[in-house]
Scaffold this active site. Structure first.
Site, PDB file in Angstrom:
ATOM      1  N   ASP A  16       0.858  -1.183   0.000  1.00 21.02           N
ATOM      2  CA  ASP A  16       0.000   0.000   0.000  1.00 21.02           C
ATOM      3  C   ASP A  16       0.895   1.235   0.000  1.00 21.02           C
ATOM      4  O   ASP A  16       1.695   1.432   0.919  1.00 21.02           O
ATOM      5  CB  ASP A  16      -0.891  -0.020   1.248  1.00 21.02           C
ATOM      6  CG  ASP A  16      -2.017   0.999   1.180  1.00 21.02           C
ATOM      7  OD1 ASP A  16      -2.147   1.689   0.148  1.00 21.02           O
ATOM      8  OD2 ASP A  16      -2.765   1.108   2.168  1.00 21.02           O
ATOM      9  N   ASP A 109      -2.944   2.442  -5.992  1.00 26.50           N
ATOM     10  CA  ASP A 109      -1.896   2.518  -4.976  1.00 26.50           C
ATOM     11  C   ASP A 109      -1.790   1.308  -4.061  1.00 26.50           C
ATOM     12  O   ASP A 109      -1.026   1.331  -3.095  1.00 26.50           O
ATOM     13  CB  ASP A 109      -2.078   3.777  -4.120  1.00 26.50           C
ATOM     14  CG  ASP A 109      -3.406   3.793  -3.371  1.00 26.50           C
ATOM     15  OD1 ASP A 109      -4.318   3.076  -3.780  1.00 26.50           O
ATOM     16  OD2 ASP A 109      -3.508   4.540  -2.374  1.00 26.50           O
ATOM     17  N   GLU A 110      -2.525   0.232  -4.344  1.00 27.76           N
ATOM     18  CA  GLU A 110      -2.364  -0.949  -3.498  1.00 27.76           C
ATOM     19  C   GLU A 110      -2.690  -2.220  -4.271  1.00 27.76           C
ATOM     20  O   GLU A 110      -3.463  -2.204  -5.232  1.00 27.76           O
ATOM     21  CB  GLU A 110      -3.229  -0.866  -2.238  1.00 27.76           C
ATOM     22  CG  GLU A 110      -4.709  -0.803  -2.479  1.00 27.76           C
ATOM     23  CD  GLU A 110      -5.510  -0.856  -1.183  1.00 27.76           C
ATOM     24  OE1 GLU A 110      -5.138  -1.626  -0.264  1.00 27.76           O
ATOM     25  OE2 GLU A 110      -6.514  -0.137  -1.094  1.00 27.76           O
TER      26      GLU A 110
END
Length: 362
Positions: A16, A109-110
């Site tokens: 993350d 983003d993860e």
């Protein structure tokens, strides 16, 4: 018979990025560094992301912008640049895929990675997570937090445990006890409304949730009751689900020292071309479009592409085309920190397979 549904433990990593959108803005604009930043619209908008400096004031994503401004009068609003975020996300994805094709992105983003069996034959998922975080920092200038565990639920919980810029591991022995100590509101998959309902039923912690039998949870939470019953015991059978179709194969390398001369750049390009072609040979992949990526010391990135009239059939041809694209960017006014080569417009046996962007180990 009772053990036939029991699967061997997997090695799962959840990565993350830390305050991703805001961190990209602070990276690209030095004037924003160390200041409270919100990505989003000020007028009748909401906060899409907040820097850690802003979070100290209680500012969170999805908060109305006017509320955020009241909490922090010095808050700096920046308009989102989703093209920039997507470009960085692609870089990060390429690093992931150097280790495994089992990558499940949840957002820009993860992502989850299943590294039980990985391309580098590294036995330790913790070591892989350490490498990935270091490579992300070197390639993008950004920090990532990672969680390592034997299932997706615990890996996600672990990545949140030491943010920002943290790494936490939950082993099979630790898992059940770790879950018991947490408030249910911290559980991934339990939102505010469900947390409130659980609290009304006297379920405040993981231990309280574990104390309920399956029938009770199914009665009050329907089909989700099975999920809550399992995660209270550190059990999660969900698999990492990759979801992309292969469009290209490539490799890149970020250098510890910037490159300034064409001669040095050619030398640095050679092993990148070698790795791309080695993968093509191993998988019977061929393509027509060669793309060179160049990132400069100030993180400016450019690409140069050439589509051949016929399929690129050997490494010498790939090297010649890549070298020609490299020559076209010289002379340069600033140092090069990264070079990459991608072969696309794929044909051959792997044209419809999972996408693979390879990265050289650093």
């Amino acid at each position: 018979m009772e053990n036939e549904n029991i699967e061997p433990l997997r090695k799962i990593i959840h990565v993350d990025m830390d305050a991703f959108y805001a961190s990209v803005e602070q990276r690209d604009n030095p004037d924003l560094r160390g200041k409270p930043v919100a990505v989003g619209g000020l007028e009748r908008g909401v906060v899409a992301a907040a820097s850690y400096e802003a979070r100290k004031y209680g500012i969170r994503s999805a908060m109305p912008s006017v509320t955020a401004r009241r909490k922090c009068p010095d808050l700096i609003f920046v308009k989102p640049r989703f093209d920039a975020y997507k470009a960085v996300s692609k870089q990060i994805r390429e690093i992931f895929e150097d280790y495994t094709e089992l990558v499940e992105p949840l957002s820009l983003d993860e992502a989850y990675l299943d590294v039980t069996h990985n391309h580098k034959a590294i036995a330790s998922a913790t070591l892989i997570a350490q490498e990935i975080r270091a490579r992300i920092k070197l390639a993008t200038g950004l920090t990532a937090s990672a969680g390592v565990s034997y299932n997706k639920f615990l890996a996600k919980m672990a990545s949140d445990y030491r943010k920002p810029d943290g790494l936490y591991v939950i082993t099979p022995r630790m898992g059940p006890e770790f879950v018991e100590t947490l408030m249910v509101g911290r559980f991934h998959g339990i939102g505010p409304a469900t947390e409130e309902k659980m609290n009304r039923l006297g379920i405040l912690t993981g231990a309280d949730l574990k104390a309920q039998d399956l029938a009770f949870l199914q009665k009050h939470f329907g089909v989700s009751g099975d999920y809550y019953y399992n995660i209270a015991r550190g059990i999660d059978h969900r698999r990492v689900q990759p979801d992309r179709v292969r469009k290209s194969v490539g490799a890149e390398n970020t250098f510890f020292q910037d490159i300034f001369s064409l001669e040095a750049a050619r030398a640095a390009l050679s092993p990148i071309v070698d790795k791309v072609w080695r993968y093509c040979d191993q998988h019977g992949t061929r393509g027509r479009t060669v793309t060179l990526k160049v990132k400069y010391t100030d993180f400016q990135q450019i690409t140069r592409s050439h589509t051949a009239a016929a399929t690129v059939l050997n490494k010498d041809e790939l090297a010649r085309l890549s070298g020609g694209l490299l020559e076209s960017v010289f002379p340069i006014a600033k140092g090069i920190r990264l070079l990459g080569v991608t072969l696309s417009s794929l044909g051959g046996t792997e044209a419809q397979a999972e996408p693979q962007q390879l990265s050289l180990a650093i």
